[in-house]
Design an enzyme around this catalytic site. Structure first.
Site, mmCIF file in Angstrom:
data_model
loop_
_atom_site.group_PDB
_atom_site.id
_atom_site.type_symbol
_atom_site.label_atom_id
_atom_site.label_comp_id
_atom_site.label_asym_id
_atom_site.label_seq_id
_atom_site.Cartn_x
_atom_site.Cartn_y
_atom_site.Cartn_z
ATOM 1 N NE ARG A 84 -1.292 -16.221 11.104
ATOM 2 C CZ ARG A 84 -2.496 -15.841 11.535
ATOM 3 N NH1 ARG A 84 -3.348 -15.297 10.703
ATOM 4 N NH2 ARG A 84 -2.839 -16.008 12.781
ATOM 5 N NE ARG A 126 -2.171 -19.296 13.876
ATOM 6 C CZ ARG A 126 -2.706 -18.346 14.625
ATOM 7 N NH1 ARG A 126 -1.926 -17.501 15.269
ATOM 8 N NH2 ARG A 126 -4.005 -18.236 14.729
ATOM 9 N NE ARG A 144 9.145 -17.855 19.349
ATOM 10 C CZ ARG A 144 7.984 -17.224 19.292
ATOM 11 N NH1 ARG A 144 7.148 -17.468 18.295
ATOM 12 N NH2 ARG A 144 7.648 -16.348 20.217
ATOM 13 C CG ASP A 192 5.285 -10.181 12.775
ATOM 14 O OD1 ASP A 192 4.417 -10.992 13.144
ATOM 15 O OD2 ASP A 192 5.108 -8.947 12.798
ATOM 16 C CE1 TYR A 251 -1.800 -5.009 14.298
ATOM 17 C CE2 TYR A 251 -0.922 -5.417 12.112
ATOM 18 C CZ TYR A 251 -1.624 -5.852 13.220
ATOM 19 O OH TYR A 251 -2.144 -7.110 13.248
#
Length: 381
Positions: free
Chosen positions: A37, A41, A50, A86, A175
């Site tokens: 990641r 981060r 982004r 993701d 999830y």
């Protein structure tokens, strides 16, 4: 299936890289290092790129995903890149209503916590992912095209390997059963015991979906595959082995039949499989079971020293990890000592890939990561 001749492993561009050798349980000139990641981060160039783009939109934009994947490789000189994606991307691609809410995580249009909802979900054929994965294939190929023309730091030939990435079936199921993030994954654990049939159907479906997602990346050009189980640490060993491990093994089976042809030092022809890494958070008690699902290397979080982890997974398994991310903000001498300690303990395994014991904290100074890479390459020689 034998990977095509132009694949980086088949072409010899990455088959002898520090990373692939380490995953095979071999040592090279120094210890390889990369960060999970990593881009999102800490890198300012990532945050700038982004602006105005939602997470899943970025993942499904091939040019953007490739650029984000490459950013930390350029900046830090790491020995591998991790494909920017993701774990819920394959769900999105087959039509599941899911978005990633900033500060919260994946949120679904509904929960899939009972037999009726699971029957509706599993009516979607996971094979539909194959036709929907064109953006993933293009993003991997764009990334590989640049990596194949850029020699990794400290090497005069070869290419930096790219690692494929997918969420483990249990994490996806956790999830889905909750309809979003949860601190204790109670909905998933309840379903596991209250309705084993529905749970099995859900796990079979997530296993095939995420396995196909991982396979797509490898076929497109990644040189290794990592299955990431964020929430398995919330399970007992007995529940993991009975209710989760078979699905993880099924997911990894989609990569295990992918191989490439190469030669050894004497010129003898060899057929090797694509290396597979299995990482979980809080999974110290599960490390042996995680190896048994079919992993060549086991990722270890920061809670278990690597020499202890080596005893738990066995003498023939490579390890990945496991610097505590909190140490990235520590004084330089404290950070350096911690890096050296991880390297020392990592010598207990036949192969070691240096990494953090989890993701990069958002507040991390990128220069600290570059410092870690340089020290690992120096002290890990």
């Amino acid at each position: 299936m034998i990977l095509p001749p132009q694949h980086p492993l088949s072409a010899g561009l990455t088959s002898d890289s520090r990373l692939v050798r380490a995953y095979r349980g071999q040592r090279s000139d120094t210890t390889p290092v990369w960060f999970m990641r990593q881009a999102g981060r800490s890198l300012p160039e990532y945050r700038e790129l982004r602006v105005g783009t939602r997470m899943l939109d970025a993942c499904l934009d091939p040019a953007l995903a490739a650029e984000i994947t490459l950013q930390p490789i350029r900046r830090h000189g790491v020995d591998a890149g991790i494909f920017f994606s993701d774990i819920v991307v394959p769900l999105k691609l087959v039509g599941v209503d899911v978005e990633i809410e900033p500060g919260r995580g994946p949120v679904f249009g509904r929960a899939y916590g009972d037999a009726a909802a699971i029957a509706e979900l599993t009516a979607i054929d996971p094979a539909a992912l194959d036709e929907a994965s064109a953006p993933i294939t293009e993003a991997v190929q764009r990334t590989i095209a640049e990596l194949n023309t850029t020699a990794p730091a400290g090497r005069s030939e070869g290419a930096t390997p790219l690692i494929g990435f997918a969420g483990a079936p249990f994490t996806l199921a956790a999830y889905l059963a909750e309809g979003g993030p949860s601190k204790d994954h109670l909905a998933a654990r309840t379903l596991m015991h209250a309705d084993p049939g529905a749970w099995s159907a859900l796990m079979d479906w997530t296993a095939e979906l995420t396995g196909r997602f991982l396979r797509t990346q490898v076929v497109a050009g990644t040189s290794a595959a990592q299955l990431f189980d964020s929430w398995a640490g919330g399970l007992s060993l007995a529940d993991y082995e009975r209710h989760v491990a078979p699905a993880s093994a099924k997911a990894l089976a989609f990569v295990h039949d992918l191989s490439y042809e190469t030669t050894d030092a004497s010129g003898e022809a060899l057929t090797r499989s694509v290396p597979v890494v299995h990482f979980g958070v809080g999974t110290g008690e599960l490390l042996g079971a995680m190896r048994n699902v079919g992993a060549d290397a086991v990722g270890v979080d920061y809670r278990v020293p690597l020499d202890v982890a080596a005893e738990r997974v066995g003498p023939e398994v490579a390890l990945q990890g496991n610097l505590d991310p909190a140490l990235l903000a520590a004084p330089a001498d404290v950070l350096d000592d911690a890096v050296r300690d991880v390297l020392r303990r990592g010598r207990s395994a036949p192969g070691h890939v240096f990494n953090l014991g989890h993701g990069v904290p958002p507040s991390t100074d990128p220069d600290a990561l570059t410092r870690v890479v340089e020290l690992v390459h120096e002290a890990g020689a």
